[in-house]
Scaffold this motif. Structure first.
Motif, PDB file in Angstrom:
ATOM      1  N   LEU A   1       0.861  -1.183   0.000  1.00 40.82           N
ATOM      2  CA  LEU A   1       0.000   0.000   0.000  1.00 40.82           C
ATOM      3  C   LEU A   1       0.900   1.237   0.000  1.00 40.82           C
ATOM      4  CD1 LEU A   1      -2.767  -1.178   2.500  1.00 40.82           C
ATOM      5  CD2 LEU A   1      -2.911  -0.996   0.006  1.00 40.82           C
ATOM      6  N   ASP A   2       1.358   1.593  -1.201  1.00 50.91           N
ATOM      7  CA  ASP A   2       2.239   2.737  -1.416  1.00 50.91           C
ATOM      8  C   ASP A   2       1.649   3.620  -2.510  1.00 50.91           C
ATOM      9  OD1 ASP A   2       4.169   2.052   0.415  1.00 50.91           O
ATOM     10  OD2 ASP A   2       5.460   1.038  -1.038  1.00 50.91           O
ATOM     11  N   ARG A   3       1.972   4.886  -2.466  1.00 51.34           N
ATOM     12  CA  ARG A   3       1.464   5.791  -3.503  1.00 51.34           C
ATOM     13  C   ARG A   3       2.016   5.441  -4.879  1.00 51.34           C
ATOM     14  NH1 ARG A   3       0.311   8.981   0.904  1.00 51.34           N
ATOM     15  NH2 ARG A   3      -1.830   9.738   0.680  1.00 51.34           N
ATOM     16  N   GLU A   4       3.282   4.993  -4.939  1.00 52.72           N
ATOM     17  CA  GLU A   4       3.830   4.613  -6.240  1.00 52.72           C
ATOM     18  C   GLU A   4       3.166   3.353  -6.786  1.00 52.72           C
ATOM     19  OE1 GLU A   4       7.075   3.492  -3.143  1.00 52.72           O
ATOM     20  OE2 GLU A   4       5.614   5.087  -3.479  1.00 52.72           O
ATOM     21  N   LYS A   5       2.488   2.623  -5.910  1.00 56.91           N
ATOM     22  CA  LYS A   5       1.742   1.440  -6.343  1.00 56.91           C
ATOM     23  C   LYS A   5       0.291   1.771  -6.673  1.00 56.91           C
ATOM     24  CE  LYS A   5       4.820  -1.928  -5.871  1.00 56.91           C
ATOM     25  NZ  LYS A   5       5.171  -2.855  -6.968  1.00 56.91           N
ATOM     26  N   GLY A   6      -0.052   3.047  -6.640  1.00 56.05           N
ATOM     27  CA  GLY A   6      -1.400   3.447  -7.005  1.00 56.05           C
ATOM     28  C   GLY A   6      -2.365   3.525  -5.837  1.00 56.05           C
ATOM     29  N   TYR A   7      -1.851   3.781  -4.639  1.00 58.93           N
ATOM     30  CA  TYR A   7      -2.695   3.807  -3.440  1.00 58.93           C
ATOM     31  C   TYR A   7      -3.857   4.797  -3.562  1.00 58.93           C
ATOM     32  CZ  TYR A   7      -4.061   4.434   1.455  1.00 58.93           C
ATOM     33  OH  TYR A   7      -4.780   4.522   2.636  1.00 58.93           O
ATOM     34  N   ASP A   8      -3.586   5.996  -4.044  1.00 60.32           N
ATOM     35  CA  ASP A   8      -4.636   7.012  -4.141  1.00 60.32           C
ATOM     36  C   ASP A   8      -5.739   6.587  -5.109  1.00 60.32           C
ATOM     37  OD1 ASP A   8      -3.419   8.769  -2.314  1.00 60.32           O
ATOM     38  OD2 ASP A   8      -2.096   9.543  -3.879  1.00 60.32           O
TER      39      ASP A   8
END
Length: 218
Positions: free
Chosen positions: A99-106
């Motif tokens: 769960l990371d922003r670079e993984k598309g979390y948003d």
């Protein structure tokens, strides 16, 4: 040295100086004997490094996970999977990863919010994750932005251990106890939405697999 992604990815975003420095250092480390060999996950990855490294330093070792582990499951298997985690929804969407922003979390949160506001769509959402920079805030984010999904039992988190117990549909007593204790002790204090563990990969069980990441090898 494990070469997991194509060499071209180092140039992402135009960071050419960093790319040159990285490969010069890697080439020097191989030449001076600090690195005995590099292992590439495919011939394509090996070929992508040929410009920077002597191919004799690169050995191809294909993915060690049996592809059969990720085969599509039957409808009864999928229904049993859904029942196991007490997840509501005729159609189950799923995501597996950090769960990371670079993984598309948003984007993931926005998608869950979208279905929260569409009660006419009978959707459930299952997340297989145990880490990431946004892991500790996930429960708060979905409770605030998708309260109906949480309230109606349409959203849950599981620990996917398919890669660790390849090909097993059921766990022995030791494995189940170990991983259940791990969830209770290490994961639930940070995210109380955990519904359990699965030895069958989430990707093979959900109706729709969501992969919003911006930074992948594929």
């Amino acid at each position: 040295m494990h070469l997991h992604c194509s060499a071209e990815l180092w140039a992402r975003g135009g960071v050419i100086d960093k790319k040159v420095n990285i490969f010069e250092n890697l080439k020097r480390a191989c030449g001076e004997g600090h690195i005995k060999r590099c292992i590439a996950v495919s011939h394509q990855v090996k070929d992508s490094f040929a410009e920077y490294l002597d191919p004799q330093f690169i050995e191809v070792v294909h993915n060690g996970i049996d592809e059969e582990v990720y085969k599509f499951r039957t409808e009864p298997d999928k229904l049993a999977f859904q029942k196991q985690f007490n997840l509501n929804g005729k159609t189950i969407l799923g995501y597996s990863g950090r769960l990371d922003r670079e993984k598309g979390y948003d984007d993931l949160i926005a998608l869950i919010k979208y279905f929260d506001r569409r009660p006419e769509l009978d959707i459930g959402f299952l997340i297989a994750s145990s880490d990431g920079k946004c892991f500790n805030q996930f429960e708060e984010d979905v409770k605030r932005r998708a309260p109906r999904m949480v309230r109606e039992g349409r959203l849950g988190v599981v620990l996917d251990i398919a890669k660790l117990v390849c090909g097993t549909k059921t766990l022995n007593t030791f494995s189940r106890t170990y991983f259940e204790n791990y969830v209770e002790t290490n994961l639930k204090p940070h995210c109380n939405l955990f519904k359990g563990i699965t030895p069958i990969p989430l990707q093979a069980m959900v109706d729709v697999y969501v992969h919003p990441s911006n930074f992948e090898a594929f």
